[in-house]
Motif scaffolding. Structure first.
Motif, PDB file in Angstrom:
ATOM      1  N   TRP A   2       1.346   4.528  -2.534  1.00 49.60           N
ATOM      2  CA  TRP A   2       0.424   5.825  -2.560  1.00 49.60           C
ATOM      3  C   TRP A   2       1.184   6.749  -3.227  1.00 49.60           C
ATOM      4  CZ3 TRP A   2      -3.415   8.249  -0.914  1.00 49.60           C
ATOM      5  CH2 TRP A   2      -3.379   9.711  -0.675  1.00 49.60           C
TER       6      TRP A   2
ATOM      7  N   ASP B 203       0.353  13.790   3.947  1.00 47.65           N
ATOM      8  CA  ASP B 203      -0.077  12.284   3.586  1.00 47.65           C
ATOM      9  C   ASP B 203      -0.900  11.751   4.895  1.00 47.65           C
ATOM     10  OD1 ASP B 203       0.761  12.451   1.114  1.00 47.65           O
ATOM     11  OD2 ASP B 203       2.571  11.373   1.167  1.00 47.65           O
ATOM     12  N   SER B 204      -0.259  12.137   5.903  1.00 46.99           N
ATOM     13  CA  SER B 204      -0.723  11.676   7.384  1.00 46.99           C
ATOM     14  C   SER B 204      -2.373  11.936   7.356  1.00 46.99           C
ATOM     15  CB  SER B 204      -0.124  12.015   8.478  1.00 46.99           C
ATOM     16  OG  SER B 204      -0.204  13.603   8.613  1.00 46.99           O
TER      17      SER B 204
ATOM     18  N   GLN C 114      -4.317  10.160   3.457  1.00 43.58           N
ATOM     19  CA  GLN C 114      -4.305   8.973   3.371  1.00 43.58           C
ATOM     20  C   GLN C 114      -5.698   8.333   4.114  1.00 43.58           C
ATOM     21  OE1 GLN C 114      -0.332   7.251   4.229  1.00 43.58           O
ATOM     22  NE2 GLN C 114       0.027   7.197   2.180  1.00 43.58           N
TER      23      GLN C 114
ATOM     24  N   LYS D  65       0.961  -1.228  -0.045  1.00 45.94           N
ATOM     25  CA  LYS D  65      -0.093   0.007  -0.138  1.00 45.94           C
ATOM     26  C   LYS D  65       0.752   1.148   0.084  1.00 45.94           C
ATOM     27  CE  LYS D  65      -2.408   1.576   3.688  1.00 45.94           C
ATOM     28  NZ  LYS D  65      -3.303   1.505   4.835  1.00 45.94           N
ATOM     29  N   GLN D  66       1.743   1.352   0.869  1.00 43.39           N
ATOM     30  CA  GLN D  66       2.437   2.534   0.881  1.00 43.39           C
ATOM     31  C   GLN D  66       3.294   2.950  -0.383  1.00 43.39           C
ATOM     32  OE1 GLN D  66       0.667   3.959   3.351  1.00 43.39           O
ATOM     33  NE2 GLN D  66       2.403   5.128   3.471  1.00 43.39           N
ATOM     34  N   SER D  67       3.992   2.058  -0.971  1.00 44.22           N
ATOM     35  CA  SER D  67       4.596   2.135  -2.180  1.00 44.22           C
ATOM     36  C   SER D  67       4.008   2.540  -3.271  1.00 44.22           C
ATOM     37  CB  SER D  67       5.431   1.063  -2.332  1.00 44.22           C
ATOM     38  OG  SER D  67       4.726  -0.095  -2.987  1.00 44.22           O
TER      39      SER D  67
END
Length: 183
Positions: free
Chosen positions: A83, A109-110, A113, A79-81
């Motif tokens: 984003w 992003d915090s 997301q 997921k993070q890659s």
């Protein structure tokens, strides 16, 4: 719930993060790679939402109950890659409202997301009907042996193929703003 409709709704709602959907769909489109990043980013929350919505309709010892959480974890690992590209795709869709787009683009992003995930989770939960849960569980079980990147890419491929006009037919008005494939 058709997968195509679910993804269309997810993209439409997510693009609200950055502005006017109708205008965005007229002025911007997503490449297959961008669509794939949005799917990769949203797949864990979509799966969790489906499992939660279907819990009352399925066996407590069924596939979702016993294997679903580990599948969600495997999807979440990517997921993070995904984003940065997913964020870019969502911002691209939201260019219809410049003021809103500028405001949202400054969000860290915090903050962005969880907001995107909340929208996706709610759309998915609202789209699942109890009589669809057995079929959804089966489809997920059949897809589960695939690596997460293949699952996301397969979903993207199916959506792009569904959007592709038939030879000789005029392009249908799309619910998804998918860019025409390069020849």
């Amino acid at each position: 719930m058709r997968l195509h409709s679910l993804i269309a709704g997810t993209l439409a709602a997510a693009s609200l993060l950055a502005g006017n959907v109708a205008h965005a769909q007229q002025s911007a489109c997503l490449t297959e790679e961008e669509l794939n990043s949005v799917i990769t980013f949203t797949l864990p929350v979509a799966m969790e939402s489906v499992m939660k919505a279907c819990q009352p309709s399925l066996s407590p010892s069924g596939w979702f109950a016993t294997k679903g959480p580990s599948l969600v974890q495997s999807y979440a690992a990517r997921k993070q890659s995904a984003w940065p590209s997913a964020r870019g795709a969502l911002m691209k869709l939201g260019k219809g409202d410049e003021k809103m787009g500028q405001m949202v683009s400054r969000l860290p992003d915090s903050a962005l997301q969880p907001f995107a995930e909340g929208i996706v989770g709610q759309i998915v939960a609202d789209g699942v009907k109890p009589d669809q849960c057995v079929a959804i569980e089966r489809a997920v079980r059949l897809l589960s042996p695939l690596p997460p990147e293949n699952t996301a890419e397969l979903i993207s491929f199916v959506i792009v193929m569904a959007e592709k006009p038939k030879p000789g037919a005029a392009p249908a008005k799309s619910k998804l703003p998918i860019c025409a494939a390069k020849s």
